[in-house]
Design a protein around this motif. Structure first.
Motif, short mmCIF file in Angstrom:
data_model
loop_
_atom_site.label_atom_id
_atom_site.label_comp_id
_atom_site.label_asym_id
_atom_site.label_seq_id
_atom_site.Cartn_x
_atom_site.Cartn_y
_atom_site.Cartn_z
N PHE A 120 0.84 -1.20 0.00
CA PHE A 120 0.00 0.00 0.00
C PHE A 120 0.87 1.25 0.00
O PHE A 120 0.65 2.18 -0.76
N VAL A 121 1.91 1.23 0.85
CA VAL A 121 2.74 2.43 1.00
C VAL A 121 3.62 2.66 -0.22
O VAL A 121 3.76 3.80 -0.68
N ALA A 122 4.21 1.59 -0.76
CA ALA A 122 5.06 1.76 -1.94
C ALA A 122 4.23 2.36 -3.08
O ALA A 122 4.68 3.25 -3.80
N GLN B 25 -5.84 12.70 -3.13
CA GLN B 25 -5.24 13.83 -3.85
C GLN B 25 -3.82 14.10 -3.38
O GLN B 25 -2.93 14.41 -4.17
N THR B 26 -3.60 13.95 -2.09
CA THR B 26 -2.28 14.27 -1.55
C THR B 26 -1.26 13.21 -1.93
O THR B 26 -0.07 13.51 -2.06
N ALA B 27 -1.70 11.99 -2.12
CA ALA B 27 -0.77 10.95 -2.59
C ALA B 27 -0.24 11.33 -3.97
O ALA B 27 0.96 11.19 -4.26
N ALA C 89 7.80 -0.43 9.01
CA ALA C 89 8.74 0.65 9.37
C ALA C 89 7.97 1.91 9.73
O ALA C 89 8.30 2.60 10.70
N MET C 90 6.90 2.20 8.98
CA MET C 90 6.09 3.38 9.30
C MET C 90 5.37 3.23 10.63
O MET C 90 5.25 4.18 11.40
N ALA C 91 4.87 2.02 10.88
CA ALA C 91 4.17 1.79 12.15
C ALA C 91 5.14 2.00 13.32
O ALA C 91 4.81 2.63 14.32
N LYS C 92 6.37 1.51 13.16
CA LYS C 92 7.38 1.66 14.22
C LYS C 92 7.70 3.15 14.41
O LYS C 92 7.71 3.67 15.53
N ALA D 142 2.00 10.04 7.46
CA ALA D 142 0.74 10.63 7.93
C ALA D 142 -0.42 10.20 7.03
O ALA D 142 -1.53 9.92 7.52
N LEU D 143 -0.16 10.10 5.72
CA LEU D 143 -1.23 9.67 4.81
C LEU D 143 -1.60 8.21 5.08
O LEU D 143 -2.78 7.84 5.06
N PHE D 144 -0.60 7.39 5.32
CA PHE D 144 -0.85 5.98 5.64
C PHE D 144 -1.70 5.89 6.91
O PHE D 144 -2.71 5.16 6.97
N ALA D 145 -1.29 6.65 7.93
CA ALA D 145 -2.04 6.62 9.20
C ALA D 145 -3.48 7.08 8.99
O ALA D 145 -4.42 6.48 9.55
#
Ligand SMILES: Cc1cc2nc3c(=O)[nH]c(=O)nc-3n(C[C@H](O)[C@H](O)[C@H](O)COP(=O)(O)OP(=O)(O)OC[C@H]3O[C@@H](n4cnc5c(N)ncnc54)[C@H](O)[C@@H]3O)c2cc1C
Length: 622
Positions: free
Chosen positions: A33-35, A509-511, A374-377, A545-548
Motif C-alpha cells: 500500500f505504502v510503496a 489527492q495528496t498521494a 517501518a512506518m508503524a514503528k 501521515a497519509l498511511f495513518a
C-alpha cells in the motif's frame, strides 16, 4: 582517534552504502500500500475492508490474553521491577509455562502457533503493563532466534531449536558492536572457517544484546571471508546460531539504562568460539539481509507495546483530568488541557489501527509489509513519546514523582515517570527514527531509482543509456500527467460517512501531490538526493501521515459497519485526520523552501568549535 580525510570519509560512506544496498530486499513480490502511495496510486483495495482477525482467531487471542493478564497482575509489579532491576525468576518461569516464549512458533514445533495479530495484542497488553517484561518477550521472539529460524532455518534446525523455546529457553539477537550501530558495514566480529569449513571460529564483541546475559541461544552476525564477485571484493556477513554453553562465550557486563531496569542486556565476548557449519542461518553472506528481513516483521511488536503504554496514559489522563480541580473546575475543562487529551485519544486510536493492520497484513501474506511496518514503528514510537510527555504535563508535579513516593503519601501509584524512562529508547532501537526515515525514503524512491539512475551511470555504454532514457521518457510521459488527474478518493461502491469522505479524498489527492513532489526532488537532486535528509524526512513524514489517515479511516468504516449507532470511532478518526492534515501541509510548505542549508552550515561550525564561547559558564563534560 584516527583523523579521517574527506576522501576516506567518502570511501567509507560508499562502502557502507554498498553493503546496505547489497543486503536490501530488492524484490517486490507482493503489492505494498505504502510503496504504491509514493507512486501516486492509492490501493484502497489493499486496506479496505479493514483486514480483520477471524472470529476464531480473536477467541483464541481473548482466552490467552485473559490468562496473561491474570498472571501479570499476580506475579509482576512493574514498579518493583523498576526498583530492583529484576523480574522475579518465578515470573519468568511462569510466563514460559504459559507459552509466552513460544507465541509465534508453529504448533508443529511445539509452539503456541499464534497469529501476528494475537502476538501484537499480547505484546500490547504486556508492554503496556510492564515494558521490561515486554522487552524480554519481544527481544526473544521478534528478533531473537525463533523469528529468523522460522523464516530461514532448515527443517533440521527448526526441529532442533524451536521446541526448546516452549520449554523456557531464551534467545537473543546480537548485531550491534561498540563501533557498529546503524551502519553494520564496519562489523569487526569475525567467523573464520577452520577444519575444511566444517567449523567457524567466532571472535569479537557484541554490545547491548538484549536477553544476552540470560539467553541460552542467540543469533550472532559476523564477518566471514570476503568473496570476489566480478573482480571486486565483497564483504560477507553471516548469521550463526550460537549456544551459550559453547566454550568461549562470555557475558562481560550487564548494562544499566535510564529505564527498562528489568531487562537483561549485556556486552558479550566471543573468544575462539567453535561454531559448527550447520549452525549457519540461511546462507553464508546472507547475515545482514537476514537481520534486515527479520526486523521487517520483528518491528511490528514495538508499535503494539507502545500502544499499550499510550492506552495506559489515556486511562490515567481520563481519571485525573476529571478528578483534579484547579481554578474552579476539573483541569480537563480547561481548554489547554482538553486539547491535549483530545489529541491523545485520537492518536492512540490511530496507533492501534496502525499496528493491528500491519499485523493483519503480515498474517495474510498477500501484501509486502516492509514499509508499513517501518512506518508503524516510526509513527507509534514518536507518537507514544508525545503522549507520555503530555500525560506527565497533565499530571503536573505528580507526573514527575515516582510511584513509590506517590504510594507512600497515600496517592494512586501511577508511575508515569517510569513509563517515560522506559519508553525513551523506542525511537532508537530496532532502527532509529532517522534510519527508519532513510530506509522508507530509499524504498519510496526505488521505482524512480531503477528507471533513472542507470541513465546517469557513466560506466554504462552510451547506447544502453540512450535506450534506457527513451524507455524512461515513455513511462514518465504518461505517468507524470496522470498524477494531475485525481480520482474522487472514495473507493467505488463503498458507502462512506460524510465525516470521513473529505479525509479519504484528501489522502487520494495528496498521494498524487506527494508523488509529483518526490519526482521533482529526484529530478532536481538526482544522486545527490540521498544527502538531502531533511527533504527526504518531510517526504516520509507526509507519506507516513497519509498511511495513518488511510488506515484510521478504514478501521472506522469497519467499526461503523458492525455498530452503526456508535459514532465514537468516527469522532476520533475525524479529529486525527484533521490534525494530520495540518501537519502534512506544514511539511509541504517547507519541502523546498526552508533553512536546511543554513542550519547545516551552523551545525558544521558548531562542530568545528566556532561557538565554543557559548559553552562557557559551566563545568565542561570531559
Ligand atoms: C536498551 C537497548 C537494547 C538494545 N538491544 C539490542 C539487541 O538486542 N541487539 C542488537 O544487536 N542491538 C541492540 N541495541 C542496539 C541498538 O539497536 C542501537 O543502539 C541502534 O541501532 C543505534 O545504534 P547506535 O546506538 O550505535 O547509534 P549510531 O548508529 O551511532 O547513531 C547515533 C545517532 O546518529 C544517527 N545516525 C546514524 N547514522 C545516520 C545517518 N546515516 N543519517 C542520519 N542520522 C544518522 C542515529 O539516528 C542516532 O541518532 C540495543 C540498544 C539499547 C540501548
Amino acid at each position: 582517534m584516527q583523523t579521517l580525510t574527506k576522501e576516506k570519509v567518502n570511501e567509507e560512506a560508499l562502502k557502507a552504502l554498498e553493503v546496505a544496498e547489497e543486503a536490501r530486499e530488492k524484490e517486490w513480490v507482493y503489492p505494498s500500500f505504502v510503496a504504491e502511495l509514493f507512486q501516486g496510486r492509492l490501493r484502497w483495495d489493499l486496506i479496505l475492508p479493514f483486514p480483520e482477525q477471524s472470529e476464531e482467531d480473536r477467541r483464541i487471542g481473548d482466552e490467552f490474553l485473559a490468562k496473561v493478564e491474570k498472571f501479570l497482575k499476580a506475579n509482576i509489579d512493574p514498579d518493583e521491577v523498576d526498583r530492583t532491576g529484576e523480574i522475579p525468576p518465578h515470573a519468568i518461569k511462569g510466563l514460559a509455562e504459559l507459552g509466552c516464549f513460544a507465541l509465534k512458533i508453529p504448533k508443529e514445533y511445539g509452539g503456541m502457533g499464534f497469529s501476528q495479530v494475537n502476538y501484537n495484542r499480547i505484546l500490547q497488553l504486556v508492554g503496556g503493563y510492564c515494558a521490561s517484561t515486554g522487552v524480554w518477550l519481544s527481544a526473544h521472539q521478534s528478533i531473537g532466534v525463533p523469528q529468523p529460524l522460522i523464516l530461514f532455518g532448515t527443517e533440521e534446525q527448526k526441529r532442533k531449536y524451536l521446541p526448546r523455546f516452549r520449554k523456557g529457553d531464551i534467545s537473543a539477537f546480537a548485531l550491534t558492536e561498540p563501533d557498529v550501530g546503524s551502519d553494520p558495514a564496519k562489523m569487526k566480529t569475525t567467523a573464520a572457517p577452520i577444519e575444511g569449513g566444517s567449523y567457524y571460529l567466532l571472535n569479537g564483541e557484541k554490545l547491548w544484546c538484549t536477553n544476552g546475559p540470560v539467553a541460552n541461544v542467540m543469533v550472532v552476525m559476523a564477518q566471514t571471508p570476503p568473496k570476489v564477485v566480478k573482480g571486486k571484493e565483497k564483504k560477507q556477513i553471516t548469521a550463526f546460531i550460537v549456544e551459550k554453553t559453547m566454550p568461549g562465550v562470555e557475558v562481560v557486563h550487564r548494562c544499566q539504562f535510564m529505564g527498562l531496569h528489568g531487562i537483561q542486556n549485556g556486552l558479550l565476548r566471543f573468544k575462539n568460539v567453535k561454531v559448527p557449519r550447520e549452525n549457519i542461518l540461511w546462507k553464508e553472506g546472507y547475515g545482514l539481509k537476514l537481520a534486515l528481513v527479520t526486523l521487517n516483521t520483528g518491528r511490528l511488536t514495538m508499535p503494539a507495546g507502545v500502544t499499550g503504554g499510550a492506552k495506559w496514559c489515556l486511562s490515567i489522563v481520563r481519571q485525573w483530568a476529571n478528578e483534579r480541580e484547579q481554578w474552579g473546575g476539573p483541569i480537563g475543562k480547561h481548554e489547554a488541557v482538553a486539547t491535549k487529551i483530545a489529541a491523545m485519544a485520537a492518536t492512540t486510536y490511530a496507533m492501534e489501527s496502525m499496528h493491528l493492520v500491519t499485523a493483519a497484513m503480515a498474517d495474510s501474506k498477500k501484501t509486502d509489509i516492509r514499509l508499513e511496518a517501518a512506518m508503524a514503528k516510526l509513527f507509534c514510537t514518536e507518537a507514544s513519546w508525545r503522549i507520555i510527555d503530555g500525560t506527565i504535563q497533565i499530571r503536573g508535579g505528580r507526573g514527575y514523582e515516582t510511584a513509590a513516593s506517590l504510594k507512600a503519601r497515600g496517592e494512586k501509584p501511577w508511575g508515569v515517570e517510569r513509563l517515560m524512562r522506559d519508553a525513551r529508547i523506542n525511537t532508537i532501537i530496532e532502527g532509529t527514527s532517522q534510519i527508519m526515515r532513510l530506509f522508507i525514503a530509499r524504498e519510496a524512491l526505488d521505482s524512480h531509482v531503477q528507471k533513472i539512475f542507470p541513465i546517469l551511470d557513466p560506466k554504462k555504454p552510451l547506447f544502453t543509456r540512450l535506450v534506457l532514457a527513451l524507455k524512461a521518457a515513455g513511462y514518465y510521459a504518461t505517468w507524470y500527467p496522470s498524477q494531475w488527474i485525481h480520482g474522487n478518493g472514495v473507493p467505488k461502491g463503498a458507502s462512506i460517512p460524510a465525516a470521513l469522505k473529505p479525509h479519504m479524498n484528501y489522502v487520494d489527492q495528496t498521494a498524487h501531490r506527494l508523488a509529483r513532489e518526490l519526482f521533482l526532488a529526484m529530478a532536481i537532486h538526482q544522486q545527490g538526493l540521498e544527502k538531502r535528509q531533511q527533504l527526504l524526512t518531510r517526504i516520509v513524514n507526509i507519506g507516513t501521515a497519509l498511511f495513518a489517515m488511510a488506515i484510521t479511516c478504514s478501521r472506522t468504516l469497519s467499526l461503523l459497519s458492525k455498530n452503526p449507532s456508535d459514532s465514537s470511532a468516527m469522532e476520533l478518526a475525524d479529529l486525527f485526520c484533521r490534525q494530520s492534515k495540518g501537519r502534512i501541509e506544514r511539511q509541504f510548505h517547507s519541502l523546498f523552501k526552508n533553512d536546511d542549508r543554513f542550519a547545516y552550515r551552523v551545525a558544521q561550525e558548531t562542530l568545528k568549535g566556532k561557538y565554543r564561547w557559548l559553552e562557557k559558564g559551566i563545568i565542561e563534560p570531559l
